[in-house]
Design an enzyme around this catalytic site. Structure first.
Site, PDB file in Angstrom:
ATOM      1  N   GLY A   5      -5.978 -11.601 -10.473  1.00 14.65           N
ATOM      2  CA  GLY A   5      -7.157 -11.013  -9.837  1.00 14.65           C
ATOM      3  C   GLY A   5      -7.276 -11.262  -8.344  1.00 14.65           C
ATOM      4  CG  ASP A  14      -8.702 -27.434 -15.858  1.00 10.14           C
ATOM      5  OD1 ASP A  14      -9.660 -27.177 -15.106  1.00 10.14           O
ATOM      6  OD2 ASP A  14      -8.760 -27.304 -17.085  1.00 10.14           O
ATOM      7  CE1 TYR A  65     -19.329 -15.737 -12.821  1.00  9.92           C
ATOM      8  CE2 TYR A  65     -20.696 -13.801 -12.464  1.00  9.92           C
ATOM      9  CZ  TYR A  65     -19.572 -14.543 -12.171  1.00  9.92           C
ATOM     10  OH  TYR A  65     -18.695 -14.096 -11.211  1.00  9.92           O
ATOM     11  CE  LYS A  78     -18.804 -16.983  -9.368  1.00 12.45           C
ATOM     12  NZ  LYS A  78     -17.682 -17.482  -8.549  1.00 12.45           N
TER      13      LYS A  78
HETATM   14  P1  NDP Z   1      -9.592 -13.465 -13.078  1.00 15.67           P
HETATM   15  O1  NDP Z   1      -9.944 -13.864 -14.470  1.00 15.67           O
HETATM   16  O2  NDP Z   1      -8.526 -12.441 -12.879  1.00 15.67           O
HETATM   17  O3  NDP Z   1      -9.197 -14.740 -12.221  1.00 15.67           O
HETATM   18  C1  NDP Z   1      -9.813 -15.997 -12.393  1.00 15.67           C
HETATM   19  C2  NDP Z   1      -8.907 -17.049 -11.804  1.00 15.67           C
HETATM   20  O4  NDP Z   1      -9.544 -18.317 -11.915  1.00 15.67           O
HETATM   21  C3  NDP Z   1      -7.583 -17.138 -12.541  1.00 15.67           C
HETATM   22  O5  NDP Z   1      -6.529 -17.298 -11.612  1.00 15.67           O
HETATM   23  C4  NDP Z   1      -7.729 -18.389 -13.384  1.00 15.67           C
HETATM   24  O6  NDP Z   1      -6.469 -19.021 -13.534  1.00 15.67           O
HETATM   25  C5  NDP Z   1      -8.628 -19.227 -12.470  1.00 15.67           C
HETATM   26  N1  NDP Z   1      -9.292 -20.299 -13.196  1.00 15.67           N
HETATM   27  C6  NDP Z   1     -10.281 -20.195 -14.128  1.00 15.67           C
HETATM   28  N2  NDP Z   1     -10.591 -21.409 -14.609  1.00 15.67           N
HETATM   29  C7  NDP Z   1      -9.771 -22.302 -13.973  1.00 15.67           C
HETATM   30  C8  NDP Z   1      -9.592 -23.699 -14.053  1.00 15.67           C
HETATM   31  N3  NDP Z   1     -10.322 -24.461 -14.871  1.00 15.67           N
HETATM   32  N4  NDP Z   1      -8.649 -24.293 -13.260  1.00 15.67           N
HETATM   33  C9  NDP Z   1      -7.905 -23.536 -12.417  1.00 15.67           C
HETATM   34  N5  NDP Z   1      -8.046 -22.196 -12.288  1.00 15.67           N
HETATM   35  C10 NDP Z   1      -8.958 -21.591 -13.068  1.00 15.67           C
HETATM   36  O7  NDP Z   1     -10.970 -12.967 -12.430  1.00 15.67           O
HETATM   37  P2  NDP Z   1     -11.388 -12.599 -10.928  1.00 15.67           P
HETATM   38  O8  NDP Z   1     -10.219 -12.480 -10.054  1.00 15.67           O
HETATM   39  O9  NDP Z   1     -12.322 -11.471 -11.034  1.00 15.67           O
HETATM   40  O10 NDP Z   1     -12.240 -13.892 -10.535  1.00 15.67           O
HETATM   41  C11 NDP Z   1     -12.096 -14.565  -9.309  1.00 15.67           C
HETATM   42  C12 NDP Z   1     -13.466 -14.974  -8.802  1.00 15.67           C
HETATM   43  O11 NDP Z   1     -14.235 -13.809  -8.520  1.00 15.67           O
HETATM   44  C13 NDP Z   1     -14.281 -15.802  -9.797  1.00 15.67           C
HETATM   45  O12 NDP Z   1     -14.917 -16.861  -9.124  1.00 15.67           O
HETATM   46  C14 NDP Z   1     -15.297 -14.800 -10.315  1.00 15.67           C
HETATM   47  O13 NDP Z   1     -16.472 -15.431 -10.747  1.00 15.67           O
HETATM   48  C15 NDP Z   1     -15.515 -13.966  -9.074  1.00 15.67           C
HETATM   49  N6  NDP Z   1     -16.107 -12.642  -9.281  1.00 15.67           N
HETATM   50  C16 NDP Z   1     -15.486 -11.702 -10.080  1.00 15.67           C
HETATM   51  C17 NDP Z   1     -16.088 -10.479 -10.278  1.00 15.67           C
HETATM   52  C18 NDP Z   1     -15.479  -9.410 -11.131  1.00 15.67           C
HETATM   53  O14 NDP Z   1     -16.153  -8.399 -11.445  1.00 15.67           O
HETATM   54  N7  NDP Z   1     -14.226  -9.524 -11.523  1.00 15.67           N
HETATM   55  C19 NDP Z   1     -17.378 -10.148  -9.659  1.00 15.67           C
HETATM   56  C20 NDP Z   1     -17.922 -11.195  -8.837  1.00 15.67           C
HETATM   57  C21 NDP Z   1     -17.299 -12.387  -8.664  1.00 15.67           C
HETATM   58  P3  NDP Z   1      -5.926 -19.724 -14.869  1.00 15.67           P
HETATM   59  O15 NDP Z   1      -6.595 -19.083 -16.050  1.00 15.67           O
HETATM   60  O16 NDP Z   1      -4.444 -19.484 -14.816  1.00 15.67           O
HETATM   61  O17 NDP Z   1      -6.267 -21.167 -14.696  1.00 15.67           O
END
Ligand code: NDP
Length: 256
Positions: free
Chosen positions: A23, A64, A152, A156
């Site tokens: 993402g 993590d 959530y 945020k």
């Molecule tokens: P994705 O699910 O594609 O990406 C989320 C990322 O966060 C992944 O790389 C995941 O990696 C990582 N992650 C989650 N938990 C952990 C953890 N405990 N340790 C390390 N890494 C972690 O979603 P997005 O790209 O959409 O999300 C990115 C940000 O954007 C987030 O903060 C989300 O809240 C925010 N956002 C997204 C929106 C949307 O509509 N998509 C809207 C508004 C905000 P892995 O699982 O490999 O650890």
């Protein structure tokens, strides 16, 4: 991209991106690499990070973010960071707060809020000492406007106030703070947020042209690339076909 150090020599600018395995984080890592940054890409999924590293030359770290000691140790091993992108995050939307598991509530706050604070805590002393650096926090429209997603939204909302308060705390240090607030972005976010496949497909199918991760990365890079005397405080971006807020009415069948 390089910066003069105390010896007058230049060094590559260093970025740390959390949640870089998919993402918005992955797209941002790609853009930072294209701009010449040394990029430390952090997430849990090793295979994804390895693919990103092969494609871009970023340095993968399987970690993590809720492991705060590991996060602090990693930051110490990297040394001074120029740009921290606090992006790792998730939602758990299997239930409203009233029915949610306590584990989901704690995971949401720990991942989205506490870990972002710990990462900032880890890199800020060197930024302050060098009078330069940039913390980019990925918030959400859900942190600014109400949604029926209390846990959530709370997380945020905390990222929003973290960004505002941090900017005040850092007055006079030369360290910049930016909050990026996306609306619906087409990523794997809902694959994590909703477990039930039928419910998930309803959530995922917004029916509109969603913002892409690359477009959010563009917004991040705009904030990063402006001259150092300019601080982009906040950027909100969402699909043209999505709006925020909205007052709702729903009749209640009172018991008395
Ligand atoms: P994705 O699910 O594609 O990406 C989320 C990322 O966060 C992944 O790389 C995941 O990696 C990582 N992650 C989650 N938990 C952990 C953890 N405990 N340790 C390390 N890494 C972690 O979603 P997005 O790209 O959409 O999300 C990115 C940000 O954007 C987030 O903060 C989300 O809240 C925010 N956002 C997204 C929106 C949307 O509509 N998509 C809207 C508004 C905000 P892995 O699982 O490999 O650890």
């Amino acid at each position: 991209m390089s910066a003069a150090n105390t010896t007058g020599k230049t060094r590559s600018r260093i970025a740390l991106v959390t949640g870089a395995s998919s993402g918005i984080g992955a797209a941002t890592a790609v853009r930072l690499r294209a701009d010449g940054y040394t990029v430390h890409a952090l997430a849990r999924r090793v295979d994804r990070l390895d693919s990103l590293a092969s494609a871009t030359g970023c340095i993968p770290h399987a970690l993590d973010v809720r492991d705060h000691d590991a996060l602090l140790t990693l930051a110490e091993s990297i040394g001074p960071v120029d740009v921290l992108v606090n992006n790792a995050g998730l939602a758990r939307m299997d239930a409203r707060l009233a029915e949610s598991s306590i584990e989901d509530l704690v995971t949401t706050i720990d991942t989205n809020v506490t870990s972002a604070m710990v990462a900032a805590r880890a890199v800020l002393p060197a930024m302050i000492e060098r009078n330069q650096g940039h913390i980019v926090n990925i918030g959400s429209m859900a942190g600014l406007y109400p949604l029926p997603a209390a846990s959530y939204g709370t997380s945020k909302g905390a990222v929003h106030l973290l960004s505002l308060n941090l900017r005040l705390e850092l007055t006079g240090t030369g360290v910049r703070v930016t909050e990026i607030n996306p609306g619906r972005v087409s990523t794997e976010f809902y694959d994590v947020a909703v477990t039930d496949p039928d419910r998930r497909s309803k959530f995922k199918d917004s029916g509109v042209d969603e913002v892409t991760a690359d477009e959010v990365a563009d917004a991040i890079m705009y904030a990063v690339d402006v001259p150092r005397h300019v601080n982009i405080n906040r950027i909100e971006l969402q699909p043209t076909e999505q709006t925020y807020g909205g007052s709702q009415f729903d009749r209640v069948d009172w018991n008395d």
